[in-house]
Design a protein around this motif. Structure first.
Motif, mmCIF file in Angstrom:
data_model
loop_
_atom_site.group_PDB
_atom_site.id
_atom_site.type_symbol
_atom_site.label_atom_id
_atom_site.label_comp_id
_atom_site.label_asym_id
_atom_site.label_seq_id
_atom_site.Cartn_x
_atom_site.Cartn_y
_atom_site.Cartn_z
ATOM 1 N N ASN A 1 -3.355 -3.707 5.005
ATOM 2 C CA ASN A 1 -3.085 -4.942 4.430
ATOM 3 C C ASN A 1 -3.837 -5.202 3.084
ATOM 4 N N TYR A 2 -3.168 -6.004 2.485
ATOM 5 C CA TYR A 2 -3.896 -6.681 1.503
ATOM 6 C C TYR A 2 -3.524 -8.324 1.737
ATOM 7 N N GLY A 3 -4.494 -8.626 2.420
ATOM 8 C CA GLY A 3 -4.315 -10.421 2.936
ATOM 9 C C GLY A 3 -3.119 -10.351 3.809
ATOM 10 N N LYS B 1 1.229 5.025 -1.757
ATOM 11 C CA LYS B 1 0.467 6.184 -1.873
ATOM 12 C C LYS B 1 -1.080 6.123 -2.207
ATOM 13 N N SER B 2 -1.428 5.082 -3.091
ATOM 14 C CA SER B 2 -2.736 4.753 -3.379
ATOM 15 C C SER B 2 -3.463 3.962 -2.250
ATOM 16 N N THR B 3 -2.755 3.402 -1.780
ATOM 17 C CA THR B 3 -3.269 2.401 -0.221
ATOM 18 C C THR B 3 -3.428 3.518 0.822
ATOM 19 N N LEU B 4 -2.740 4.609 0.859
ATOM 20 C CA LEU B 4 -2.986 5.685 1.800
ATOM 21 C C LEU B 4 -4.455 5.978 1.393
ATOM 22 N N GLY C 1 6.466 9.506 -3.988
ATOM 23 C CA GLY C 1 7.058 8.260 -3.878
ATOM 24 C C GLY C 1 7.038 7.364 -5.011
ATOM 25 N N ALA C 2 7.732 6.612 -5.127
ATOM 26 C CA ALA C 2 7.866 5.506 -6.371
ATOM 27 C C ALA C 2 6.814 4.852 -6.619
ATOM 28 N N ASN C 3 6.659 4.001 -7.606
ATOM 29 C CA ASN C 3 5.671 2.750 -7.838
ATOM 30 C C ASN C 3 5.784 1.829 -6.388
ATOM 31 N N GLY C 4 4.470 1.589 -6.270
ATOM 32 C CA GLY C 4 4.343 0.603 -4.987
ATOM 33 C C GLY C 4 4.782 1.109 -3.596
ATOM 34 N N ALA C 5 4.925 2.603 -3.455
ATOM 35 C CA ALA C 5 5.542 3.087 -2.030
ATOM 36 C C ALA C 5 4.189 3.076 -0.974
ATOM 37 N N ARG D 1 1.593 -6.737 4.000
ATOM 38 C CA ARG D 1 1.357 -5.389 4.542
ATOM 39 C C ARG D 1 1.874 -4.267 3.577
ATOM 40 N N ALA D 2 1.009 -3.373 3.406
ATOM 41 C CA ALA D 2 1.461 -2.249 2.420
ATOM 42 C C ALA D 2 1.628 -0.861 3.142
ATOM 43 N N LEU D 3 1.072 -0.683 4.585
ATOM 44 C CA LEU D 3 1.355 0.560 5.274
ATOM 45 C C LEU D 3 1.725 0.203 6.605
ATOM 46 N N PRO E 1 -9.913 9.502 -8.407
ATOM 47 C CA PRO E 1 -9.281 8.482 -8.506
ATOM 48 C C PRO E 1 -8.276 8.272 -9.640
ATOM 49 N N GLU E 2 -7.298 7.504 -9.224
ATOM 50 C CA GLU E 2 -6.297 7.243 -10.245
ATOM 51 C C GLU E 2 -6.975 6.305 -11.316
ATOM 52 N N GLY E 3 -6.714 6.819 -12.689
ATOM 53 C CA GLY E 3 -7.393 6.234 -13.847
ATOM 54 C C GLY E 3 -8.921 6.675 -13.998
ATOM 55 N N ASP F 1 -5.325 11.505 -6.683
ATOM 56 C CA ASP F 1 -4.577 10.471 -7.080
ATOM 57 C C ASP F 1 -3.785 10.352 -8.586
ATOM 58 N N GLU F 2 -2.577 10.909 -8.641
ATOM 59 C CA GLU F 2 -1.838 10.912 -9.968
ATOM 60 C C GLU F 2 -2.521 11.344 -10.874
ATOM 61 N N ILE F 3 -3.034 12.712 -10.874
ATOM 62 C CA ILE F 3 -4.008 13.281 -11.745
ATOM 63 C C ILE F 3 -3.133 13.636 -13.255
HETATM 64 P P1 ATP Z 1 1.569 3.210 -7.961
HETATM 65 O O1 ATP Z 1 1.899 4.504 -7.990
HETATM 66 O O2 ATP Z 1 2.143 2.158 -8.716
HETATM 67 O O3 ATP Z 1 0.036 3.367 -7.593
HETATM 68 P P2 ATP Z 1 1.734 3.505 -5.027
HETATM 69 O O4 ATP Z 1 2.514 4.083 -4.212
HETATM 70 O O5 ATP Z 1 0.237 4.320 -5.159
HETATM 71 O O6 ATP Z 1 2.108 3.123 -6.260
HETATM 72 P P3 ATP Z 1 0.107 1.249 -3.811
HETATM 73 O O7 ATP Z 1 -0.633 1.230 -5.213
HETATM 74 O O8 ATP Z 1 -0.467 1.723 -2.646
HETATM 75 O O9 ATP Z 1 1.429 1.945 -4.332
HETATM 76 O O10 ATP Z 1 0.883 0.042 -3.550
HETATM 77 C C1 ATP Z 1 1.573 -0.489 -2.285
HETATM 78 C C2 ATP Z 1 1.681 -1.721 -2.340
HETATM 79 O O11 ATP Z 1 0.713 -2.716 -1.961
HETATM 80 C C3 ATP Z 1 2.315 -2.263 -3.602
HETATM 81 O O12 ATP Z 1 3.531 -3.366 -3.076
HETATM 82 C C4 ATP Z 1 1.362 -3.203 -4.196
HETATM 83 O O13 ATP Z 1 2.051 -4.285 -5.072
HETATM 84 C C5 ATP Z 1 0.648 -3.723 -3.218
HETATM 85 N N1 ATP Z 1 -0.916 -3.576 -3.463
HETATM 86 C C6 ATP Z 1 -1.700 -2.417 -3.883
HETATM 87 N N2 ATP Z 1 -2.932 -3.071 -4.454
HETATM 88 C C7 ATP Z 1 -2.869 -4.215 -3.986
HETATM 89 C C8 ATP Z 1 -3.957 -5.170 -4.073
HETATM 90 N N3 ATP Z 1 -5.330 -4.887 -4.444
HETATM 91 N N4 ATP Z 1 -3.574 -6.541 -3.617
HETATM 92 C C9 ATP Z 1 -2.350 -6.965 -3.199
HETATM 93 N N5 ATP Z 1 -1.342 -5.851 -3.031
HETATM 94 C C10 ATP Z 1 -1.539 -4.649 -3.614
#
Ligand code: ATP
Length: 233
Positions: free
Chosen positions: A11-13, A41-44, A35-39, A16-18, A83-85, A158-160
């Motif tokens: 969760n981010y506050g 992946k980075s949260t995992l 997975g697409a943007n926001g799926a 819920r992200a996963l 890390p990404e970036g 992460d997204e190299i």
């Molecule tokens: P990307 O390819 O854009 O990095 P991703 O698959 O890695 O996408 P995440 O970055 O894990 O996706 O994001 C998953 C969800 O969590 C998205 O809806 C995103 O907006 C949200 N999210 C990510 N980081 C934060 C944060 N620091 N605060 C709040 N919400 C976040």
């Protein structure tokens, strides 16, 4: 099992992200997470590396729960992140950036400065240059090298390929089999499905915080990926 997530939530506050993510990585294996943007992946990745903490039993390394550990403690266990970036130390030289990776964890293994320079010869030429003087691709090579300097059992990438030219992406992906030969398992997070399938043994697709597909890379069809990636039948 080298690494396992079980019903992992994040969760981010209030957000819920996963939502109950199950993935496994065996020793020496290469696993792609697409997975697409926001799926999610980075949260995992953040949940595995201790940036985001989680409940006992949700992230297991060699059967032990690591969800309460700090990033430094996770790294000491042999899990290294690109890390990404990239996040290099910009005022430090290539070599200084690499040496920092080696200080995070002192472990026996194939990776040291000479081996990194053999893997990415351009870095040997650039070793006295500051991070800021490098191209994006060279910075990515340093970020990979810095992670390898800890001789990890598991390298998380992460997204190299993000934002890099195709010829540079090719060079970076060509390094992955050599990294596996050194014994590390690899997780690649990718938006480029073709790249992911070419390099991985197994692939997971994520969408909106769920795993929508788990398959062997050789078995999966374009249709199945398309449905899992975009949520369309
Ligand atoms: P990307 O390819 O854009 O990095 P991703 O698959 O890695 O996408 P995440 O970055 O894990 O996706 O994001 C998953 C969800 O969590 C998205 O809806 C995103 O907006 C949200 N999210 C990510 N980081 C934060 C944060 N620091 N605060 C709040 N919400 C976040």
């Amino acid at each position: 099992m080298l690494l396992e997530t079980r019903a992992l939530t994040a969760n981010y506050g209030q957000f819920r992200a996963l939502f109950g993510v199950d993935v496994t990585v065996d020793a020496g294996e290469c696993v792609a997470i697409i997975g697409a943007n926001g799926a999610g992946k980075s949260t995992l990745m953040r949940s595995i590396t201790g940036v985001l903490r989680n409940e006992p039993g949700m992230v297991l390394h060699r059967g032990e729960s690591i969800g309460a550990l700090s990033s430094a403690e996770v790294m000491k266990r042999g899990i290294a992140m690109v890390p990404e970036g990239r996040r290099l130390f910009p005022s430090l030289t290539v070599e200084e950036n690499l040496l920092i990776g080696g200080q995070m964890r002192k472990a026996p293994g194939p990776w040291n400065l000479a081996a990194i320079y053999d893997l990415f010869p351009i870095l040997r030429e650039r070793r006295r240059n500051p991070g800021t003087a490098l191209s994006g691709g060279q910075q990515q090579m340093v970020a990979i090298g810095r992670a390898l300097m800890s001789n990890p059992e598991l390298l998380l990438c992460d997204e190299i390929s993000l934002g890099l030219a195709p010829v540079v992406i090719r060079d970076i992906y060509a390094a992955l089999p050599k990294i596996r030969e050194g014994g590390a398992a690899i997780v690649v997070v990718e938006q480029d499905i073709g790249k992911a399938l070419a390099v991985a043994d197994r692939v997971y697709c994520m969408m909106e915080g769920h795993v929508t597909l788990a398959a062997k890379a050789g078995d999966v069809t374009r249709e199945a990926i398309h449905a899992a990636y975009f949520g369309e039948a």
